[in-house]
Structure formats: C-alpha cells, structure tokens
Design an enzyme around this catalytic site. Structure first.
Site, PDB file in Angstrom:
ATOM      1  N   GLY A  14       2.748   5.210   3.485  1.00 23.30           N
ATOM      2  CA  GLY A  14       3.466   4.155   2.773  1.00 23.30           C
ATOM      3  C   GLY A  14       4.372   4.739   1.705  1.00 23.30           C
ATOM      4  O   GLY A  14       5.523   4.326   1.545  1.00 23.30           O
ATOM      5  N   TYR A  53     -12.550  -2.288  12.893  1.00 27.08           N
ATOM      6  CA  TYR A  53     -11.251  -1.666  12.609  1.00 27.08           C
ATOM      7  C   TYR A  53     -10.316  -1.853  13.807  1.00 27.08           C
ATOM      8  O   TYR A  53      -9.165  -2.282  13.655  1.00 27.08           O
ATOM      9  CB  TYR A  53     -11.421  -0.176  12.303  1.00 27.08           C
ATOM     10  CG  TYR A  53     -10.098   0.532  12.062  1.00 27.08           C
ATOM     11  CD1 TYR A  53      -9.320   0.223  10.948  1.00 27.08           C
ATOM     12  CD2 TYR A  53      -9.625   1.496  12.947  1.00 27.08           C
ATOM     13  CE1 TYR A  53      -8.103   0.851  10.722  1.00 27.08           C
ATOM     14  CE2 TYR A  53      -8.402   2.134  12.729  1.00 27.08           C
ATOM     15  CZ  TYR A  53      -7.653   1.807  11.613  1.00 27.08           C
ATOM     16  OH  TYR A  53      -6.436   2.429  11.405  1.00 27.08           O
ATOM     17  N   ASN A  78       1.359   3.354  -2.451  1.00 28.15           N
ATOM     18  CA  ASN A  78       1.072   4.283  -3.544  1.00 28.15           C
ATOM     19  C   ASN A  78       0.596   5.641  -3.033  1.00 28.15           C
ATOM     20  O   ASN A  78       0.454   6.587  -3.787  1.00 28.15           O
ATOM     21  CB  ASN A  78       0.014   3.686  -4.487  1.00 28.15           C
ATOM     22  CG  ASN A  78      -1.290   3.391  -3.773  1.00 28.15           C
ATOM     23  OD1 ASN A  78      -1.283   2.733  -2.738  1.00 28.15           O
ATOM     24  ND2 ASN A  78      -2.394   3.872  -4.296  1.00 28.15           N
ATOM     25  N   THR A  79       0.363   5.739  -1.714  1.00 32.33           N
ATOM     26  CA  THR A  79      -0.171   6.981  -1.163  1.00 32.33           C
ATOM     27  C   THR A  79       0.184   7.098   0.315  1.00 32.33           C
ATOM     28  O   THR A  79       0.638   6.132   0.932  1.00 32.33           O
ATOM     29  CB  THR A  79      -1.722   7.015  -1.335  1.00 32.33           C
ATOM     30  OG1 THR A  79      -2.229   8.236  -0.812  1.00 32.33           O
ATOM     31  CG2 THR A  79      -2.391   5.859  -0.610  1.00 32.33           C
ATOM     32  N   GLY A 127       0.793  -1.223   0.000  1.00 31.89           N
ATOM     33  CA  GLY A 127       0.000   0.000   0.000  1.00 31.89           C
ATOM     34  C   GLY A 127       0.823   1.269   0.000  1.00 31.89           C
ATOM     35  O   GLY A 127       0.473   2.245   0.649  1.00 31.89           O
TER      36      GLY A 127
END
Length: 298
Positions: A33, A181, A29-30, A27
């Site tokens: 991370g 969560y 890509n944004t 993860g």
C-alpha cells in the site's frame, strides 16, 4: 509455477501521469500500500492514506513525500473493523474532496486468530470484504462524478482455495483462519465483478488482483510450518515494490480504460477460480453484504 513465471518476467513500467487526480488508498502505511502511494504520488496525484493507526500513517506520509517529492499527501483515520469509523471517513471525503478518481481497497488482515469487528462480523470477512464494500458504497457517488475513475480491490491467489459460506459467513459454527482468509479474498473478486456490472456506462471501472506472494508483516499470524515454508520459497517471493506493481498497473494503465470486472496478476489479465466467476454466487454475496450492513445499493 506462477511464482517462477513472475520471477523471470520483465517488470511493467509506465510514464502515465496523474496530475490533478485524487487517490484514496486504504492501509497504505506499510507494505505494498505504501509503495503504491509513493508511485502514484510520483505521478503527480493527490494521495490520501487511510489508516487505523495515525502514528504509523503520519510516519508513512513523511516517507511518501520524501520519496516522491510530492507534498500533496495526507492521512486520515479509517478503521475498517468499525462501520462508524468508515462512515465518518467517507463523510469527511465527501465533504472535503471535490473528486475521487482512484479508490484502492488495499488494507487487509490475514489468517488472524478468531476475532470480531465492532459490528460483530468475523474479522477477516469484516475488514477485507465488508469494510471495503461499505466504504465503496459511501464514496460511489463522488467517484461517479469524478469519472473516468477506477476502483481497485486487492485480492490474493488464496481466493482459489476459498468458498463463500452464505449460511455462516462469520464462521460461527467453526473457525479455520486459512479458510476464512480465502473466503474474504474470494469475496473481493465477486464484489469486483458485481460492481463492474452495476457501473457499466458510468465511466467508472473496477479491477481485482493478486499482488504476488509478497514479503509483508501480514505473515505474522502464520504458524510454524507455514513460516518455515515461506522461508524456503522466499527467494521466489516479491518485495513490496514488486508486489505493488499490479495495483499500480490497474490504477494507471490506459488500455484498461475499456476493461472492467477482471482479475489481474503480474500486470496482466489472470484466471480466477471457477467460484470467482460464479455470477449467481456474486449476486447472493452482494445481497447478503447489503443486509449485513443495512444498506440499499441498487
């Protein structure tokens, strides 16, 4: 209190190099991370960004190369909500990479509406815990051969409001997205402590962490009052660069070489909840995870 404390702390920094090391970040890509990928690439590591959306991943690779000046950055497809994708990704890494020195289990979903993974797991426990549990299992032999090596699980202070419902881990008897969560983030901590015990003497260490309250697009599923609260506290929250620091600390800080299984926040050891220290619960969760994924992990 923790937010205020981190607001006034001097930032951690280190000149540690990672030349010749290989890193996988899920993860990336944004958000935190991606910032982690930039930092570790600047230190000379080969960075593999593992993401579901290849278009976003390719854009992130360009950014990471541009920001770090390191060309040795690539992306590979990984959907943590599908065990087939996890197995294909791990297979490609095991065949294609001679070593894996740092695995950062960073990807996650947060307080999303009820949904199920391809394997029928509730989405938050499925992606945040079971997906990373399976990924780590499939890569562990390569990681051991690459020792000294580190495995880092990005958890959250939300774990302290969580409990593990061993009888109904997929929330089929009632779904509360906040509780699901918190359960998944508690699972990250319990997985880390169990993993550390099993890795004693191998030269592989494991860490879990709370990145801070970070402004990220994970907030998109928060309801109206929660969004409003986040706006009020936003002056005390971290941006992605600040939010990535504890992950980077766990990845590179030399003094952690002799530490394993701990929980960190603000680039320092932190206290997790009583449930997070429950060895019996950790063992039961480990066994349940293995059964759900149909794997044997001694």
């Amino acid at each position: 209190m923790q937010m205020l404390r981190s607001f006034f702390l001097s930032p951690w920094s280190s000149a540690e190099r990672l030349d010749g090391k290989t890193v996988v970040i899920t993860g990336a890509n944004t958000g935190i991370g991606k910032e982690t990928a930039i930092d570790l690439a600047k230190r000379g590591a080969k960075v593999i960004i593992a993401c579901r959306d290849m278009e976003k991943a390719e854009a992130a690779v360009k950014d990471v190369i541009e920001s770090s000046g390191n060309e040795n950055v690539l992306c590979m497809k990984l959907d943590l909500a599908d065990s087939r994708s996890i197995k294909e990704f791990a297979d490609a890494i095991n065949k294609g990479e001679p070593k894996l020195n740092i695995l950062i289990n960073n990807a996650g979903v947060m307080v999303c509406p009820y949904g199920k993974t391809a394997d029928g797991f509730e989405m938050q426990i499925g992606v945040n815990h079971l997906g990373h549990f399976l990924l780590t299992h499939l890569l562990i032999d390569l990681i051991k051969r690459s020792a000294p090596a580190r495995i880092i699980n990005v958890s959250s202070m939300a774990h302290s409001w969580g409990s593990i419902n061993l009888e109904d881990i997929n929330s089929e008897n009632g779904y509360d997205k906040n509780k699901a969560y918190a359960q998944s983030k508690l699972a990250n901590i319990l997985f880390t402590s169990s993993l550390a015990k099993r890795l004693e003497g191998t030269g592989v260490t494991a860490y879990s962490l709370h990145p801070g309250v970070v402004q990220t697009d994970l907030w998109r599923h928060l309801n109206g009052p929660q969004q409003f609260f986040m706006k009020i506290i936003s002056p005390f929250t971290k941006n992605s660069v600040q939010g990535a620091q504890t992950t980077i600390y766990c990845a590179v800080e030399p003094s952690l070489e002799k530490e394993s299984g701990g929980y960190y926040s603000d680039c320092a050891p932190a206290n997790c909840s009583a449930a997070g220290k429950d060895n019996d619960l950790a063992q039961k969760l480990w066994e349940l995870s293995c059964r759900m994924l149909s794997i044997t992990w001694e």
